[in-house]
Scaffold this motif. Sequence first.
Motif, PDB file in Angstrom:
ATOM      1  N   TRP A   1       9.880  -3.119  13.583  1.00  0.00           N
ATOM      2  CA  TRP A   1      11.221  -3.503  14.028  1.00  0.00           C
ATOM      3  C   TRP A   1      12.327  -2.558  13.552  1.00  0.00           C
ATOM      4  O   TRP A   1      13.176  -2.124  14.338  1.00  0.00           O
ATOM      5  N   ASN A   2      12.375  -2.239  12.266  1.00  0.00           N
ATOM      6  CA  ASN A   2      13.511  -1.472  11.741  1.00  0.00           C
ATOM      7  C   ASN A   2      13.646  -0.100  12.400  1.00  0.00           C
ATOM      8  O   ASN A   2      14.756   0.395  12.590  1.00  0.00           O
ATOM      9  N   ALA A   3      12.541   0.499  12.753  1.00  0.00           N
ATOM     10  CA  ALA A   3      12.582   1.845  13.341  1.00  0.00           C
ATOM     11  C   ALA A   3      12.585   1.838  14.864  1.00  0.00           C
ATOM     12  O   ALA A   3      13.077   2.787  15.480  1.00  0.00           O
ATOM     13  N   PHE A   4      12.057   0.776  15.482  1.00  0.00           N
ATOM     14  CA  PHE A   4      11.846   0.817  16.928  1.00  0.00           C
ATOM     15  C   PHE A   4      12.494  -0.334  17.696  1.00  0.00           C
ATOM     16  O   PHE A   4      12.615  -0.258  18.920  1.00  0.00           O
ATOM     17  N   GLY A   5      12.878  -1.412  17.020  1.00  0.00           N
ATOM     18  CA  GLY A   5      13.413  -2.555  17.747  1.00  0.00           C
ATOM     19  C   GLY A   5      12.422  -3.043  18.780  1.00  0.00           C
ATOM     20  O   GLY A   5      11.242  -3.272  18.490  1.00  0.00           O
ATOM     21  N   CYS A   6      12.887  -3.202  20.015  1.00  0.00           N
ATOM     22  CA  CYS A   6      12.018  -3.713  21.088  1.00  0.00           C
ATOM     23  C   CYS A   6      11.074  -2.662  21.660  1.00  0.00           C
ATOM     24  O   CYS A   6      10.264  -2.980  22.534  1.00  0.00           O
ATOM     25  N   ASP A   7      11.159  -1.424  21.217  1.00  0.00           N
ATOM     26  CA  ASP A   7      10.317  -0.362  21.772  1.00  0.00           C
ATOM     27  C   ASP A   7       8.937  -0.343  21.119  1.00  0.00           C
ATOM     28  O   ASP A   7       8.459   0.681  20.618  1.00  0.00           O
ATOM     29  N   VAL A   8       8.288  -1.502  21.125  1.00  0.00           N
ATOM     30  CA  VAL A   8       6.948  -1.606  20.555  1.00  0.00           C
ATOM     31  C   VAL A   8       5.923  -1.403  21.659  1.00  0.00           C
ATOM     32  O   VAL A   8       6.184  -1.694  22.832  1.00  0.00           O
ATOM     33  N   SER A   9       4.765  -0.893  21.291  1.00  0.00           N
ATOM     34  CA  SER A   9       3.711  -0.670  22.275  1.00  0.00           C
ATOM     35  C   SER A   9       2.368  -0.599  21.580  1.00  0.00           C
ATOM     36  O   SER A   9       2.268  -0.378  20.372  1.00  0.00           O
ATOM     37  N   GLU A  10       1.342  -0.778  22.375  1.00  0.00           N
ATOM     38  CA  GLU A  10      -0.018  -0.625  21.869  1.00  0.00           C
ATOM     39  C   GLU A  10      -0.227   0.765  21.297  1.00  0.00           C
ATOM     40  O   GLU A  10      -0.839   0.941  20.231  1.00  0.00           O
ATOM     41  N   GLN A  11       0.306   1.784  21.977  1.00  0.00           N
ATOM     42  CA  GLN A  11       0.139   3.154  21.501  1.00  0.00           C
ATOM     43  C   GLN A  11       0.761   3.341  20.120  1.00  0.00           C
ATOM     44  O   GLN A  11       0.149   3.960  19.234  1.00  0.00           O
ATOM     45  N   LEU A  12       1.969   2.813  19.922  1.00  0.00           N
ATOM     46  CA  LEU A  12       2.629   2.928  18.619  1.00  0.00           C
ATOM     47  C   LEU A  12       1.789   2.270  17.539  1.00  0.00           C
ATOM     48  O   LEU A  12       1.581   2.851  16.455  1.00  0.00           O
ATOM     49  N   ILE A  13       1.314   1.075  17.800  1.00  0.00           N
ATOM     50  CA  ILE A  13       0.552   0.352  16.786  1.00  0.00           C
ATOM     51  C   ILE A  13      -0.753   1.077  16.465  1.00  0.00           C
ATOM     52  O   ILE A  13      -1.134   1.226  15.292  1.00  0.00           O
ATOM     53  N   GLU A  14      -1.427   1.573  17.486  1.00  0.00           N
ATOM     54  CA  GLU A  14      -2.699   2.259  17.246  1.00  0.00           C
ATOM     55  C   GLU A  14      -2.485   3.596  16.549  1.00  0.00           C
ATOM     56  O   GLU A  14      -3.252   3.963  15.646  1.00  0.00           O
ATOM     57  N   GLN A  15      -1.448   4.332  16.951  1.00  0.00           N
ATOM     58  CA  GLN A  15      -1.174   5.605  16.281  1.00  0.00           C
ATOM     59  C   GLN A  15      -0.783   5.393  14.822  1.00  0.00           C
ATOM     60  O   GLN A  15      -1.144   6.191  13.942  1.00  0.00           O
ATOM     61  N   THR A  16      -0.048   4.309  14.554  1.00  0.00           N
ATOM     62  CA  THR A  16       0.314   4.012  13.165  1.00  0.00           C
ATOM     63  C   THR A  16      -0.921   3.655  12.359  1.00  0.00           C
ATOM     64  O   THR A  16      -1.068   4.083  11.202  1.00  0.00           O
ATOM     65  N   ALA A  17      -1.828   2.899  12.954  1.00  0.00           N
ATOM     66  CA  ALA A  17      -3.091   2.595  12.272  1.00  0.00           C
ATOM     67  C   ALA A  17      -3.852   3.875  11.953  1.00  0.00           C
ATOM     68  O   ALA A  17      -4.366   4.052  10.839  1.00  0.00           O
ATOM     69  N   ASP A  18      -3.911   4.784  12.921  1.00  0.00           N
ATOM     70  CA  ASP A  18      -4.571   6.073  12.685  1.00  0.00           C
ATOM     71  C   ASP A  18      -3.931   6.796  11.510  1.00  0.00           C
ATOM     72  O   ASP A  18      -4.631   7.359  10.646  1.00  0.00           O
ATOM     73  N   TYR A  19      -2.604   6.780  11.479  1.00  0.00           N
ATOM     74  CA  TYR A  19      -1.907   7.529  10.438  1.00  0.00           C
ATOM     75  C   TYR A  19      -2.084   6.891   9.070  1.00  0.00           C
ATOM     76  O   TYR A  19      -2.188   7.604   8.055  1.00  0.00           O
TER      77      TYR A  19
END
Length: 534
Positions: free
Chosen positions: A51-69
């Motif tokens: 939320w703090n960095a993206f607000g409503c701009d959440v996506s499956e890609q963001l979550i999966e890339q963050t998990a990878d990182y």
Amino acid sequence: MHPSPYLPRTVVAAALALFLVPALVLFGAAPRAHALDNGLARTPPMGFNDWNAFGCDVSEQLIEQTADYLVSSGLKDAGYAYVNIDDCWMASQRDSGGNLVPDRTKFPDGISGTAAYVHGKGLKLGIYESAGTATCAGYPGSLNHEQQDANSFASWGVDYLKYDNCNNQGVPWQQRYNAMRDALHSTGRPIVFSMCEWGEDSVWTWGAATGNLWRTTGDINASFGSMLSIYHSNVQLARYAGPGAWNDPDMLEVGNGMSFTEDRSEFSLWSEMAAPLIAGTDLRKATPATLSLYGNRSVIAVDQDPLGKQGTQVSSSGGLDVLTKPLSNGDVSVVLFNENSSAATISTTAAAVGLPAASSYKLTNLWSNVVSSTSGGISASVPGHGSVMYRISAGSGSSTGTTHPLVGASSHRCLDAAGGATAAGTKIDIWDCSGGGNQAVTVTAAGELRLYGGTQCLDAYDNQTASGTKVELWTCNGGANQKWQLNPNGTITGNQSGLCLDVTGGDQAAGNVNGTALELWSCNGGANQQWSLG
């Protein structure tokens, strides 16, 4: 997460700050409620929230890339386990059966597919909902749908629920939150219950029987003033926290725009207060300086200590704060925090922070890794908005005579004699840490920083004392330009010049590449002037 439509957030926060916390301090409060017996969050949860960095701009890609990182960066191994989705993940309407529906544009594989990916990385998935008729962004809420929604979360493989407070229709807090607690329990799936209740209704007095963590204030933002206000509220509530039930001063803003000094203070204070460590920045783009904070395992160990005690404030005269936190092995963690804008010396004693009587004490600086001893006094010069954090035990120790790499916070590279050369005049730079003798720094009792087993010294060129003076290798000669001070705030200053050991241009990303020279520069609090013994 967002303001209530029934009572402005600012009114709630002001009322709590002015009346509730002082009342707790002056008159005491009821004992901490019996903890929710779900066996979860025995130490404060660690992870990421978008939320703090993206607000409503959440996506499956963001979550999966963050998990990878989290995996590739080593943060998973440091304890960051939860990848949490916040608001705006769902469709604007429930389906014909009344079920929540993921937004298939944002989450083409659904929440279950995203959870499977995250679980495949050895991590856990969190989801967001609100204890009202709608979420704070206007999507369907869970009020009167608690069991149906809890069943969905469990079937999707969710491990953590952040449950907000918007559009609550005036239904009593405990009624709404207890309903979801019971619904989660009925699913049979272990799901951490995070109550984003904004610190209303003295949630800390009843939260432990309902959830695993509860927000103690309104939302944080990436400013020192916001962080300081939330700290002031949360630090007063230590009696209510413990294994399985934690005061939550909101997500970390580390990496979102405060200074490096302020970021380090937030991470220190949150760890001392046994707060959840939920990163609220885009970790995929985090700088080495930001990662040096999120990834400090010595500080994380204080937050995650199994004794589960929240740190308490010993003193706070004039905005010079001393916090102490007992640890499971008998050590004590101490934070000296300067709320003011100018540097100041903060002092306390071993007795004041709860250490047993002893002839001497070992102080390990948790940011610089420098070890020292004291007979009982604990004191440091602390920069404005800065902090110094120690782990203290009975005994003694010293970094003098020991050999380590010196790691720069802005680059995560090591102080290095260029090319492995040994000749007088060799450039001192930063380079990927290799364990070589040209990166092995011995700290001497005379204040020298020697390389190559002690035959060559770090030297300020030609006894110069102006900003920009280059630092080089030179035969050790006892000169003042070869004497250095390892300071409690993580800087290294030249005794002759009083200037800081600085990675040239290292306040910019381009200045932290292999081969960047070191120089003397006016001390400015930058990450490129921060060092730790590896």
